[in-house]
Design a protein around this motif. Sequence first.
Motif, PDB file in Angstrom:
ATOM      1  N   ARG A 185      45.390  15.960  71.431  1.00 45.73           N
ATOM      2  CA  ARG A 185      44.662  15.894  72.726  1.00 45.73           C
ATOM      3  C   ARG A 185      43.588  17.200  72.609  1.00 45.73           C
ATOM      4  N   VAL A 186      43.945  18.041  72.111  1.00 48.71           N
ATOM      5  CA  VAL A 186      43.011  19.139  72.078  1.00 48.71           C
ATOM      6  C   VAL A 186      42.034  18.874  70.799  1.00 48.71           C
ATOM      7  N   LEU A 187      42.382  18.281  69.853  1.00 47.62           N
ATOM      8  CA  LEU A 187      41.342  17.890  68.807  1.00 47.62           C
ATOM      9  C   LEU A 187      40.285  16.885  69.444  1.00 47.62           C
ATOM     10  N   GLU A 188      40.911  16.092  70.403  1.00 43.40           N
ATOM     11  CA  GLU A 188      39.993  15.058  70.822  1.00 43.40           C
ATOM     12  C   GLU A 188      38.963  15.477  71.931  1.00 43.40           C
ATOM     13  N   TRP A 199      33.834  21.310  71.797  1.00 46.52           N
ATOM     14  CA  TRP A 199      32.606  21.445  71.214  1.00 46.52           C
ATOM     15  C   TRP A 199      31.578  21.932  72.333  1.00 46.52           C
ATOM     16  N   LEU A 200      31.983  21.942  73.418  1.00 46.88           N
ATOM     17  CA  LEU A 200      30.962  22.503  74.522  1.00 46.88           C
ATOM     18  C   LEU A 200      31.343  24.141  74.522  1.00 46.88           C
ATOM     19  N   CYS A 201      32.330  24.802  73.968  1.00 51.14           N
ATOM     20  CA  CYS A 201      32.184  26.190  73.985  1.00 51.14           C
ATOM     21  C   CYS A 201      30.825  26.756  72.999  1.00 51.14           C
ATOM     22  N   VAL A 202      30.219  27.634  73.732  1.00 51.79           N
ATOM     23  CA  VAL A 202      29.245  28.170  73.072  1.00 51.79           C
ATOM     24  C   VAL A 202      29.182  29.657  72.682  1.00 51.79           C
ATOM     25  N   GLY A 203      30.606  29.909  72.322  1.00 51.57           N
ATOM     26  CA  GLY A 203      30.978  31.389  71.429  1.00 51.57           C
ATOM     27  C   GLY A 203      30.454  32.338  72.260  1.00 51.57           C
ATOM     28  N   CYS A 204      30.330  32.512  73.383  1.00 49.37           N
ATOM     29  CA  CYS A 204      29.802  33.623  74.132  1.00 49.37           C
ATOM     30  C   CYS A 204      30.878  34.801  74.261  1.00 49.37           C
ATOM     31  N   GLU A 230      31.508  12.329  73.210  1.00 51.99           N
ATOM     32  CA  GLU A 230      30.590  13.196  74.059  1.00 51.99           C
ATOM     33  C   GLU A 230      30.160  14.519  73.301  1.00 51.99           C
ATOM     34  N   ALA A 231      30.537  14.612  72.105  1.00 54.13           N
ATOM     35  CA  ALA A 231      30.141  15.795  71.360  1.00 54.13           C
ATOM     36  C   ALA A 231      28.985  15.292  70.287  1.00 54.13           C
ATOM     37  N   SER A 232      28.663  14.001  70.458  1.00 54.12           N
ATOM     38  CA  SER A 232      27.969  13.605  69.285  1.00 54.12           C
ATOM     39  C   SER A 232      26.564  14.230  69.363  1.00 54.12           C
ATOM     40  N   ASP A 233      25.720  14.276  70.489  1.00 56.97           N
ATOM     41  CA  ASP A 233      24.605  15.073  70.342  1.00 56.97           C
ATOM     42  C   ASP A 233      24.801  16.700  69.949  1.00 56.97           C
ATOM     43  N   ILE A 234      25.685  17.350  70.317  1.00 58.61           N
ATOM     44  CA  ILE A 234      25.912  18.682  69.782  1.00 58.61           C
ATOM     45  C   ILE A 234      26.059  18.656  68.378  1.00 58.61           C
ATOM     46  N   ILE A 235      27.003  17.865  67.676  1.00 54.17           N
ATOM     47  CA  ILE A 235      27.114  17.795  66.502  1.00 54.17           C
ATOM     48  C   ILE A 235      25.866  17.341  65.783  1.00 54.17           C
ATOM     49  N   LYS A 236      25.120  16.513  66.174  1.00 59.57           N
ATOM     50  CA  LYS A 236      23.939  16.008  65.485  1.00 59.57           C
ATOM     51  C   LYS A 236      23.026  17.324  65.437  1.00 59.57           C
TER      52      LYS A 236
END
Lengths: 282, 184
Positions: free
Chosen positions: B63-66, B71-76, B109-115
């Motif tokens: 569930r975590v991996l999916e 992907w939303l974490c910006v590493g702040c 939903e992470a598609s654009d971020i990964i691209k």
Amino acid sequence: MKETGFYPGCSLQATSREYNESVRALARHLSLPLREIEDWNCCGATAAHSMNHELALALPARVLALAEAQGMEEIVVPCAACYGRLATTHHTLVTDETLRQKTCDTIGMEYSGKLKILNAVQWIEQYVEPLLANAVTHPINRKMACYYGCLLVRPHKVLQFDRVEDPQSMDRLCALCGSEPVDWAFKTECCGAGLSISRTQSVGRLSGAILSDAAERGAEAIIVACPMCHSNLDMRRPAANRSLGQKLDIPVLFITQLIGLALGIPRKELGLDRHFVPVPQW
Amino acid sequence: MMTENSHTPSPAERLKACSGVDVQLCYQCGKCTAGCAMAPEMDLPPSFLVRLLQTGSPAAYRRVLESRSIWLCVGCEQCIGRCPKEVDIPRLIDCLRSEAQKEGCVSPEASDIIKFHKSFLGSVKRNGRLGELDLVVEYKLRTLHLFQDVDVAPGMLAKGKLPLIPERIKGKREIDEIFKKSNA
């Protein structure tokens, strides 16, 4: 005067040219020697550490190794994001011998770890601040909100810079330029950083909250030390205003531009005409 | 060489080996979630994500991996800055991202971020430095968001902020070697 190595990073060649211009203008004006690291590469930024840990260490490691090989003892990294990547990599390489060896093998260069890495504010504190009292000719008597963002102060354990929740260094520098730093709540909240293109609406929400608090506290400008913070608060202003449902026109300046103005350096040399939100004549 | 103790590491062991983070240190105070700038947009807020990992259950791990959160974490780094137990969630998330890609269970939903990340690294691989126009062109081709930011581009050009030709470094071969050795 000791020469300081200079790592501009990619943003300072493009979106944040004015940050590069204003750092160099300060150095020129105060005769502070800066030498650019020859043939530097991108630090990998968020993309590398999101996708590949090895790459996220190797790209900054090549920069650090180049600086050492070029005889530099310290470097200044004005971009807070690059600074975070370089400082974190340096920390990893000096604390983990296995990773150091592996990374040095990947880049085909040695890194001893003796290099000192300064962010823009540390460089200013060390070299510019001692000269400020006599050099300020045009005090900027305005209220400023100093916005530190994330990567200048976090992770504190690695960077050991300023106070993590309520940093003061830029506030102090502002006061030395004749400005009044305001007390506000969003000094170290995130602007949305690298989501600027892939998720602009998130950046609008986060940057909107920052701008709105600064404006409500009576700040007449926001002062930053990071190209991502700057472009999200300045270039992404339409998205922020859409998220807020109002039209804020508070300008955003790099700390080096504010100090430059106080030193009487012409606006053009500081790149003040490159902003999307106009900076008034003070 | 096989030893008596050798076994295939569990996902939890793999995660600990990759990140060096002990998720059991977390006592669910929730400060990470309270301070997380992206939590309002996440499916699993940071403290919830760590709780799922603590259970050690394969379903919870999946569930975590999916999740879209990783992907939303910006590493702040706000979460670790405030964590009383210094649980390095950004580091955990970096490892989870690479696991999610290996397992082929990346949130749609992470598609654009990964691209975006791939386009960014593509430009760095080609030139050694990021060409911002180069990045945007590749991102548009990958996502087909052809008209995004067409309102910003003329301003950037006029203000000299969008160089048309990316700078290429002399040590381009060294960069090739770094990408090759990192399997990137």
